[in-house]
Scaffold this active site. Structure first.
Site, PDB file in Angstrom:
ATOM      1  CG  ASP A   1       5.485  -3.073  -5.067  1.00  0.00           C
ATOM      2  OD1 ASP A   1       5.133  -2.614  -3.967  1.00  0.00           O
ATOM      3  OD2 ASP A   1       6.544  -3.695  -5.242  1.00  0.00           O
TER       4      ASP A   1
ATOM      5  CG  HIS B   1       5.889  -5.353  -1.970  1.00  0.00           C
ATOM      6  ND1 HIS B   1       6.950  -4.729  -2.593  1.00  0.00           N
ATOM      7  CD2 HIS B   1       6.358  -5.788  -0.774  1.00  0.00           C
ATOM      8  CE1 HIS B   1       8.004  -4.771  -1.805  1.00  0.00           C
ATOM      9  NE2 HIS B   1       7.675  -5.408  -0.704  1.00  0.00           N
TER      10      HIS B   1
END
Length: 233
Positions: free
Chosen positions: A171, A202
């Site tokens: 992420d 993400h």
């Protein structure tokens, strides 16, 4: 899908929430869907439809209504990203949680709701889902790639209902140090299940998103559905 109007707890006005219901006439548990920085967009609406197909009521409030009602952006253009970040930066998260509490109470009072209701959020909504876990009486909360969760550690002792975290290993908005801090802070909680998805970025579960990861999304969504079925039915 239909719309309902809800009154903000702070008296600032009314906001819209979008409702998807399963087929049939029986009662069902409700899921308050919490938007990303792109508003109640087509991806979130698709998630609402999917939850209804699984037999749940989905309710998605328009949380950016104080700035701009009806936001529906994608992750496909720079201009939309710029607008989305501007809306996020202008968003009062504490007021957003209060709007979510109003939505949660309204969801429980829907004619077809069995009285059980939880939350499920993505990105910004993933953070707000954790804030609902610490500040509301939701029956469960699910956070997909929530941002800044480690900053909420001081509130974690308030968690008293199942909380599921889906964390993307790569992420770009949640670096490894923040992930480690988060997991350390939650280590002793009996209520939290946290899952890390190797190689995922993400928004790996964003419908038609640029970082969609079919494998990670399928596994995460399966875990979510099992929890919803266990707690809300």
């Amino acid at each position: 899908m239909y719309e309902i109007k809800l009154k903000a707890a702070d008296g600032a006005g009314e906001f819209t929430a979008y409702v998807w219901e399963p087929k049939g006439t029986g009662e069902a548990g409700a899921v308050v869907l919490i938007q990303e920085i792109f508003g109640v967009n087509d991806a979130l609406r698709a998630t609402g439809e999917e939850l209804a197909a699984q037999g749940f009521i989905a309710v998605a409030p328009d949380l950016f209504w104080r700035q701009e009602p009806g936001v529906n952006l994608t992750d496909k253009t720079e201009a939309e990203w710029t607008r989305a970040f501007a809306l996020m930066n202008g968003f009062d998260q504490d007021k957003g949680v209060e709007d979510l509490k109003v939505t949660l109470a309204a969801a429980r009072e829907l004619p077809r709701c069995n009285g059980s209701a939880g939350t499920m959020g993505f990105c910004l909504g993933g953070r707000l889902a954790v804030m609902m876990a610490t500040r509301s009486d939701a029956d469960l909360n699910v956070s997909y790639y929530g941002v800044g969760l480690d900053e909420l550690a001081d509130e974690f002792d308030n968690i008293a209902a199942p909380l599921m975290l889906h964390i993307a290993e790569n992420d770009e908005f949640v670096p490894p140090a923040a992930q480690e801090k988060l997991l350390d802070a939650l280590e002793d909680s009996e209520w939290v299940d946290a899952f890390i998805y190797p190689g995922a970025q993400h928004a790996f579960a964003r419908v038609n998103g640029v970082h969609y990861d079919a494998r990670a999304a399928t596994i995460a969504n399966g875990r979510t559905t099992e929890l919803l079925a266990e707690i809300l039915e």
